[in-house]
Design an enzyme around this catalytic site. Sequence first.
Site, mmCIF file in Angstrom:
data_model
loop_
_atom_site.group_PDB
_atom_site.id
_atom_site.type_symbol
_atom_site.label_atom_id
_atom_site.label_comp_id
_atom_site.label_asym_id
_atom_site.label_seq_id
_atom_site.Cartn_x
_atom_site.Cartn_y
_atom_site.Cartn_z
ATOM 1 N N CYS A 257 3.375 9.112 -8.107
ATOM 2 C CA CYS A 257 3.702 10.172 -9.077
ATOM 3 C C CYS A 257 3.587 11.590 -8.516
ATOM 4 O O CYS A 257 4.576 12.280 -8.367
ATOM 5 C CB CYS A 257 2.801 10.024 -10.297
ATOM 6 S SG CYS A 257 3.059 8.465 -11.155
HETATM 7 N N1 LIG Z 1 2.213 4.022 -11.230
HETATM 8 C C1 LIG Z 1 1.792 4.971 -12.050
HETATM 9 O O1 LIG Z 1 0.616 5.301 -12.070
HETATM 10 C C2 LIG Z 1 2.740 5.675 -13.006
HETATM 11 C C3 LIG Z 1 2.200 6.445 -14.042
HETATM 12 C C4 LIG Z 1 3.044 7.080 -14.935
HETATM 13 C C5 LIG Z 1 4.418 6.974 -14.769
HETATM 14 N N2 LIG Z 1 4.932 6.236 -13.733
HETATM 15 C C6 LIG Z 1 6.382 6.137 -13.639
HETATM 16 O O2 LIG Z 1 6.795 4.868 -14.112
HETATM 17 C C7 LIG Z 1 7.919 4.396 -13.377
HETATM 18 C C8 LIG Z 1 7.618 3.041 -12.768
HETATM 19 O O3 LIG Z 1 6.539 3.197 -11.851
HETATM 20 P P1 LIG Z 1 5.687 1.969 -11.316
HETATM 21 O O4 LIG Z 1 4.531 2.550 -10.602
HETATM 22 O O5 LIG Z 1 5.466 0.983 -12.397
HETATM 23 O O6 LIG Z 1 6.719 1.354 -10.251
HETATM 24 P P2 LIG Z 1 6.622 -0.100 -9.555
HETATM 25 O O7 LIG Z 1 7.396 0.001 -8.294
HETATM 26 O O8 LIG Z 1 5.215 -0.573 -9.530
HETATM 27 O O9 LIG Z 1 7.398 -1.043 -10.586
HETATM 28 C C9 LIG Z 1 8.750 -0.953 -10.851
HETATM 29 C C10 LIG Z 1 9.305 -2.377 -11.006
HETATM 30 O O10 LIG Z 1 10.690 -2.260 -11.348
HETATM 31 C C11 LIG Z 1 11.380 -3.330 -10.713
HETATM 32 N N3 LIG Z 1 12.796 -2.976 -10.691
HETATM 33 C C12 LIG Z 1 13.431 -2.091 -9.886
HETATM 34 N N4 LIG Z 1 14.728 -2.020 -10.216
HETATM 35 C C13 LIG Z 1 14.910 -2.887 -11.240
HETATM 36 C C14 LIG Z 1 16.048 -3.248 -12.028
HETATM 37 N N5 LIG Z 1 17.241 -2.687 -11.818
HETATM 38 N N6 LIG Z 1 15.868 -4.164 -12.982
HETATM 39 C C15 LIG Z 1 14.680 -4.717 -13.204
HETATM 40 N N7 LIG Z 1 13.569 -4.408 -12.512
HETATM 41 C C16 LIG Z 1 13.686 -3.503 -11.549
HETATM 42 C C17 LIG Z 1 10.698 -3.443 -9.381
HETATM 43 O O11 LIG Z 1 10.927 -4.714 -8.790
HETATM 44 C C18 LIG Z 1 9.230 -3.214 -9.750
HETATM 45 O O12 LIG Z 1 8.570 -4.424 -10.038
HETATM 46 C C19 LIG Z 1 8.244 5.479 -12.374
HETATM 47 O O13 LIG Z 1 9.188 6.353 -12.913
HETATM 48 C C20 LIG Z 1 6.925 6.209 -12.232
HETATM 49 O O14 LIG Z 1 7.102 7.547 -11.823
HETATM 50 C C21 LIG Z 1 4.118 5.571 -12.864
#
Ligand SMILES: NC(=O)c1ccc[n+]([C@@H]2O[C@H](COP(=O)([O-])OP(=O)(O)OC[C@H]3O[C@@H](n4cnc5c(N)ncnc54)[C@H](O)[C@@H]3O)[C@@H](O)[C@H]2O)c1
Length: 415
Positions: A257
Site C-alpha cells: 500500500c
Molecule cells: N494488503 C493490504 O494490507 C491492503 C490494505 C488495504 C487495501 N489494500 C488494497 O486491496 C487490493 C488487494 O490487495 P491485496 O493485498 O489483497 O492483494 P493480493 O495480491 O494479496 O490479492 C489479490 C488477489 O487477487 C487475485 N486476482 C488477480 N487478478 C484477478 C482476477 N482478474 N480475477 C480474480 N482474482 C484475481 C490474485 O490471484 C490474488 O489472490 C489492492 O488494491 C490493495 O491496494 C490492501
Amino acid sequence: MKIGIVGLGYVGLPLAVAFAEAGHGVVGLDADSRKLEGLAQGHSYVEDVPDAVLAPLRDRLRPTGRHRDLVSCEAVIVCVPTPLTGSREPDLTYLTDAGTELAKVLQPGQLIVLESTTYPGTTRERLAPILEESGLSAGRDFHLAFSPERIDPGRTDYTVKTTPKLVGGLTEACSERARDLYAEICDEVIVLSGPEAAELAKLLENIFRSVNIAFVNELAQLCDRLGIDVWEVVDAAATKPFGFMRFDPGPGMGGHCLPIDPFYLAFKAREHGFYPEFIELAGKINQAQPAFCAERIERALNSAGKPVKGSKILLLGVSYKAGVGDTRESPALTIARLLRELGGDVTYHDPHVPELPELGLSSADLEPALAACDVAAIVTAHPTVDYEQVATSAPLVVDFRGVTRGIEAKNLVRL
Ligand SMILES: NC(=O)c1ccc[n+]([C@@H]2O[C@H](COP(=O)([O-])OP(=O)(O)OC[C@H]3O[C@@H](n4cnc5c(N)ncnc54)[C@H](O)[C@@H]3O)[C@@H](O)[C@H]2O)c1
C-alpha cells in the site's frame, strides 16, 4: 445472502471469512489455482486467517475459478491488486481484467463493490463502462459502489468488524445497498456522497502515513549528522498529550500500500495539470531510506575495521513490518541487494519468512547466525525475537527500529 468475492488475497480472504462467519454463503473467486487448491483443502496463505478459522466455514465459503458461479450472488466485491507499472503509473490491468470477466456474468439487480485502492474516478470512469459492456446500465440495472479496505495486516485491536467502513455509491440507491451489505459485518458504516470521496479518503489515509514516515525518516538522517538520538527526540515529542501524532523512523516503507498508493493520486493530479509536492517528496525520501540504512551498516563495519566486502551481514527481519510474513516492497530486500553489490555476504533470520527466493536464501537459525556474523542489522523487529540476546550475542548490532533502546553496549549502533 450469497456474496461473491473476486480476489482472495490479504484483503479478499479476511472479507470472505467475515461474511461467512456472519452466516452468509460466500463464493470466493481467484485467478490463482494454487490458492484455490489450498483453500479447498482448508489451508490459508494469509497469516490473519488461520486454518482453524477456515475449518468451520467449509460449507459456507466456496473457492472457485469460474465466473459463472457469481451469477447467483446478490453482491460481488472486487479485491484485486492495483500495483504500479515499471514507470510508476497505475496498473489497472487486474481490475480491468476482473471487470471484463464480471461483465460476462453480471445480473440485473446485483450490487458490485470495488475495494481495491485506486485514484478518484476509477469506479465511475473505468469500472462502470467495462461492466456496462454487459448491456446493463450502472445505477439503473445494477448497483455500483466503492468501499475502501482499511485492513492493517497483523493488527488485532481493530478488525473488519470494528473498523468503520466507508461506502460511496454511484447513486443514492447504490450507496444504500452497499451500506446494508457492510452492515452485516461492520459495526459502523459511513455513507459518503459518491465513490470519488471514498476513493480519495483511502488515499488521504495512506498518504498521511507516507508523508509523516518520510518526515521522521528525514529527521533520523539529520539526527545522524547532528549526533542526536532520534528515538529520544521522538519519545520526548510523544509525551505531548495533544497536537502531536507519533511516527517512528525505520529502514523505509514497504508493503502493497504505502509505497504505491500515493502515486495513484499523483497520476490523477497530473492529468489535471496539478503536481502534488508532498507525495513526490515523501516518495523520494522513503525510497532513499534503505540506501541510507545500507550505508549505516557499511559505516558501522568500517568503525570495527571491516570492509563490507567479505563481511558476514545478518539481516534480522525481512518482511515489511513486524508480525507478518509479507515481503512485498520490503526495504530489507533493497538493503540486502545494495550490500551484496558491495561484496557483503548477506544472510537473514525471519520467523515469518522461511524462504526468500528473490535473494536465493532461507531463514538462518538465530543463535548460530548471531555467533557467526560480523554484524547483525535489525531491519524488522518481530516481537518474538529477543533483542537483548541479539545485543549480547552478535559482535556488532545496527538497530533500525529502536528496539534496543535501554540497552547500553559498545557494539550497538541505532538509527
Ligand atoms: N494488503 C493490504 O494490507 C491492503 C490494505 C488495504 C487495501 N489494500 C488494497 O486491496 C487490493 C488487494 O490487495 P491485496 O493485498 O489483497 O492483494 P493480493 O495480491 O494479496 O490479492 C489479490 C488477489 O487477487 C487475485 N486476482 C488477480 N487478478 C484477478 C482476477 N482478474 N480475477 C480474480 N482474482 C484475481 C490474485 O490471484 C490474488 O489472490 C489492492 O488494491 C490493495 O491496494 C490492501
